[in-house]
Design a protein around this motif. Structure first.
Motif, PDB file in Angstrom:
ATOM      1  N   MET A 122       0.865  -0.987  -0.503  1.00 55.58           N
ATOM      2  CA  MET A 122       0.332   0.211   0.371  1.00 55.58           C
ATOM      3  C   MET A 122       0.943   1.422   0.261  1.00 55.58           C
ATOM      4  SD  MET A 122      -3.112   0.812   2.450  1.00 55.58           S
ATOM      5  CE  MET A 122      -4.394  -0.294   1.792  1.00 55.58           C
ATOM      6  N   GLY A 123       0.368   2.500  -0.643  1.00 53.06           N
ATOM      7  CA  GLY A 123       1.286   3.690  -0.973  1.00 53.06           C
ATOM      8  C   GLY A 123       1.056   4.851   0.345  1.00 53.06           C
ATOM      9  N   GLU A 124       0.603   6.417  -0.548  1.00 47.58           N
ATOM     10  CA  GLU A 124       0.640   7.017   0.934  1.00 47.58           C
ATOM     11  C   GLU A 124      -1.056   6.642   1.558  1.00 47.58           C
ATOM     12  OE1 GLU A 124       0.148  11.857   0.858  1.00 47.58           O
ATOM     13  OE2 GLU A 124       1.003  10.654  -1.483  1.00 47.58           O
ATOM     14  N   LEU A 125      -1.052   6.726   2.991  1.00 47.75           N
ATOM     15  CA  LEU A 125      -3.068   6.786   2.931  1.00 47.75           C
ATOM     16  C   LEU A 125      -3.230   8.010   3.536  1.00 47.75           C
ATOM     17  CD1 LEU A 125      -2.093   3.255   6.161  1.00 47.75           C
ATOM     18  CD2 LEU A 125      -2.924   3.792   3.280  1.00 47.75           C
ATOM     19  N   VAL A 126      -4.104   8.360   2.302  1.00 50.30           N
ATOM     20  CA  VAL A 126      -4.966   9.502   2.928  1.00 50.30           C
ATOM     21  C   VAL A 126      -6.333   9.213   3.261  1.00 50.30           C
ATOM     22  CG1 VAL A 126      -3.982  10.475   0.977  1.00 50.30           C
ATOM     23  CG2 VAL A 126      -6.062   9.508   0.798  1.00 50.30           C
TER      24      VAL A 126
ATOM     25  N   ASP B 185      -5.697   4.338  -0.044  1.00 52.12           N
ATOM     26  CA  ASP B 185      -4.785   4.535  -0.416  1.00 52.12           C
ATOM     27  C   ASP B 185      -4.465   5.671  -1.188  1.00 52.12           C
ATOM     28  OD1 ASP B 185      -1.835   3.274  -1.127  1.00 52.12           O
ATOM     29  OD2 ASP B 185      -2.751   4.283  -3.117  1.00 52.12           O
ATOM     30  N   ARG B 186      -3.853   6.447  -1.021  1.00 47.63           N
ATOM     31  CA  ARG B 186      -3.840   8.089  -2.130  1.00 47.63           C
ATOM     32  C   ARG B 186      -4.487   7.629  -3.570  1.00 47.63           C
ATOM     33  NH1 ARG B 186      -0.309  13.391  -3.272  1.00 47.63           N
ATOM     34  NH2 ARG B 186      -2.700  14.758  -3.850  1.00 47.63           N
ATOM     35  N   GLY B 187      -3.389   7.192  -4.239  1.00 47.72           N
ATOM     36  CA  GLY B 187      -3.311   6.408  -5.786  1.00 47.72           C
ATOM     37  C   GLY B 187      -5.015   5.942  -5.606  1.00 47.72           C
ATOM     38  N   GLU B 188      -5.479   4.737  -4.812  1.00 47.94           N
ATOM     39  CA  GLU B 188      -6.597   4.195  -5.468  1.00 47.94           C
ATOM     40  C   GLU B 188      -7.939   5.428  -5.355  1.00 47.94           C
ATOM     41  OE1 GLU B 188      -9.473   0.805  -2.930  1.00 47.94           O
ATOM     42  OE2 GLU B 188      -8.281   1.500  -2.053  1.00 47.94           O
ATOM     43  N   ALA B 189      -7.517   6.002  -4.463  1.00 55.00           N
ATOM     44  CA  ALA B 189      -8.812   7.458  -4.107  1.00 55.00           C
ATOM     45  C   ALA B 189      -8.698   8.258  -5.375  1.00 55.00           C
ATOM     46  CB  ALA B 189      -8.496   8.539  -2.850  1.00 55.00           C
ATOM     47  N   ILE B 190      -7.497   8.456  -6.450  1.00 55.80           N
ATOM     48  CA  ILE B 190      -7.341   9.455  -6.937  1.00 55.80           C
ATOM     49  C   ILE B 190      -7.677   8.730  -8.407  1.00 55.80           C
ATOM     50  CG2 ILE B 190      -6.189  10.277  -8.658  1.00 55.80           C
ATOM     51  CD1 ILE B 190      -4.445  11.093  -6.878  1.00 55.80           C
ATOM     52  N   ALA B 191      -7.608   7.011  -8.519  1.00 53.54           N
ATOM     53  CA  ALA B 191      -8.142   6.340  -9.246  1.00 53.54           C
ATOM     54  C   ALA B 191     -10.158   6.197  -9.327  1.00 53.54           C
ATOM     55  CB  ALA B 191      -7.187   4.832  -9.381  1.00 53.54           C
ATOM     56  N   ASN B 192     -10.525   6.150  -8.536  1.00 55.73           N
ATOM     57  CA  ASN B 192     -11.888   6.456  -8.331  1.00 55.73           C
ATOM     58  C   ASN B 192     -12.392   7.385  -7.448  1.00 55.73           C
ATOM     59  OD1 ASN B 192     -11.942   3.269  -8.140  1.00 55.73           O
ATOM     60  ND2 ASN B 192     -10.922   3.258  -6.094  1.00 55.73           N
ATOM     61  N   HIS B 193     -11.578   8.439  -7.537  1.00 54.20           N
ATOM     62  CA  HIS B 193     -12.048   9.925  -7.519  1.00 54.20           C
ATOM     63  C   HIS B 193     -13.101  10.229  -6.285  1.00 54.20           C
ATOM     64  CE1 HIS B 193     -11.261  11.146 -11.788  1.00 54.20           C
ATOM     65  NE2 HIS B 193     -12.239   9.797 -12.733  1.00 54.20           N
ATOM     66  N   TRP B 194     -12.350   9.093  -5.270  1.00 54.40           N
ATOM     67  CA  TRP B 194     -12.890   9.364  -4.550  1.00 54.40           C
ATOM     68  C   TRP B 194     -12.407  10.822  -3.974  1.00 54.40           C
ATOM     69  CZ3 TRP B 194     -11.331   3.781  -2.588  1.00 54.40           C
ATOM     70  CH2 TRP B 194     -12.038   3.401  -2.920  1.00 54.40           C
TER      71      TRP B 194
ATOM     72  N   GLY C 198       0.575  18.631  -0.267  1.00 51.01           N
ATOM     73  CA  GLY C 198       0.446  17.930  -0.771  1.00 51.01           C
ATOM     74  C   GLY C 198      -0.644  17.072  -0.047  1.00 51.01           C
ATOM     75  N   ALA C 199      -0.971  15.928  -0.300  1.00 45.76           N
ATOM     76  CA  ALA C 199      -1.609  15.475   0.305  1.00 45.76           C
ATOM     77  C   ALA C 199      -2.119  15.320   1.935  1.00 45.76           C
ATOM     78  CB  ALA C 199      -2.102  13.586   0.089  1.00 45.76           C
ATOM     79  N   ALA C 200      -2.784  15.951   2.672  1.00 41.53           N
ATOM     80  CA  ALA C 200      -2.993  15.447   4.422  1.00 41.53           C
ATOM     81  C   ALA C 200      -2.976  13.658   4.781  1.00 41.53           C
ATOM     82  CB  ALA C 200      -4.122  16.133   4.786  1.00 41.53           C
ATOM     83  N   GLU C 201      -2.254  13.303   5.372  1.00 42.79           N
ATOM     84  CA  GLU C 201      -1.017  12.170   6.295  1.00 42.79           C
ATOM     85  C   GLU C 201      -3.367  12.304   6.974  1.00 42.79           C
ATOM     86  OE1 GLU C 201       1.939  12.047   7.802  1.00 42.79           O
ATOM     87  OE2 GLU C 201       3.359  12.325   5.475  1.00 42.79           O
ATOM     88  N   VAL C 202      -2.742  10.496   7.245  1.00 41.45           N
ATOM     89  CA  VAL C 202      -4.084  10.131   8.495  1.00 41.45           C
ATOM     90  C   VAL C 202      -4.005  10.257   9.253  1.00 41.45           C
ATOM     91  CG1 VAL C 202      -4.953   8.054   9.502  1.00 41.45           C
ATOM     92  CG2 VAL C 202      -4.835   7.872   6.703  1.00 41.45           C
TER      93      VAL C 202
END
Length: 160
Positions: free
Chosen positions: A1-5, A19-28, A66-70
């Motif tokens: 898993m990459g960067e968690l958000v 995962d941030r990549g998953e969030a971007i890919a799924n438009h979350w 950049g992205a805020a971490e959890v």
């Protein structure tokens, strides 16, 4: 898993951790914290993103962040990103946030301000070039197709 958000909803309420990549890919929606850096003369820092960045490679931006971490607040994330990307530790002041529909994916964008009186040391993996410009020069740069579109929207909100 990459960067968690934290995945958030339309009201910026946390729904869970992804995962941030998953969030971007799924438009979350997730949270991104940025800072407008000014020098003692009021000029704004503008930079060109590194050519091998995964998002907006080689494009110009006036926001550092950049992205805020959890579990991280917008302010904490903005201060951390300044230290990571510019090598400076300065106070950040929250300016505003808005739901940015984004070119790639939607996200809540927290915009902060900071005055930087020290020399910066940009991380070359993130920043290929930088300069301090006037607001007029920044407005002109933001009209060019090489400027990050999401940042151009944030600039309109920031200056108005």
């Amino acid at each position: 898993m990459g960067e968690l958000v934290e995945r958030v909803d339309e009201q910026d309420r946390v729904l869970g951790t992804v995962d941030r990549g998953e969030a971007i890919a799924n438009h979350w929606m997730h949270r991104v914290a940025t800072t407008v850096c000014r020098d003692g003369e009021g000029r704004v820092l503008v930079h060109r993103r590194a050519a091998d960045m995964s998002r907006f490679p080689g494009q110009y931006n006036f926001l550092v962040g950049g992205a805020a971490e959890v579990g991280e607040s917008y302010e904490e994330a903005a201060a951390r990103e300044l230290a990571e990307e510019l090598g400076v530790r300065v106070p950040v002041r929250f300016a505003f946030k808005f739901l940015c529909r984004g070119v790639i994916s939607p996200y809540w964008l927290g915009v902060h301000e900071a005055v930087v009186h020290t020399e910066i040391a940009p991380d070359p993996a993130e920043i290929a070039w930088h300069a301090w410009v006037t607001e007029g020069e920044l407005r002109e740069m933001a009209r060019r197709p090489t400027f990050v579109a999401d940042a151009a929207e944030a600039l309109d909100r920031y200056l108005n």
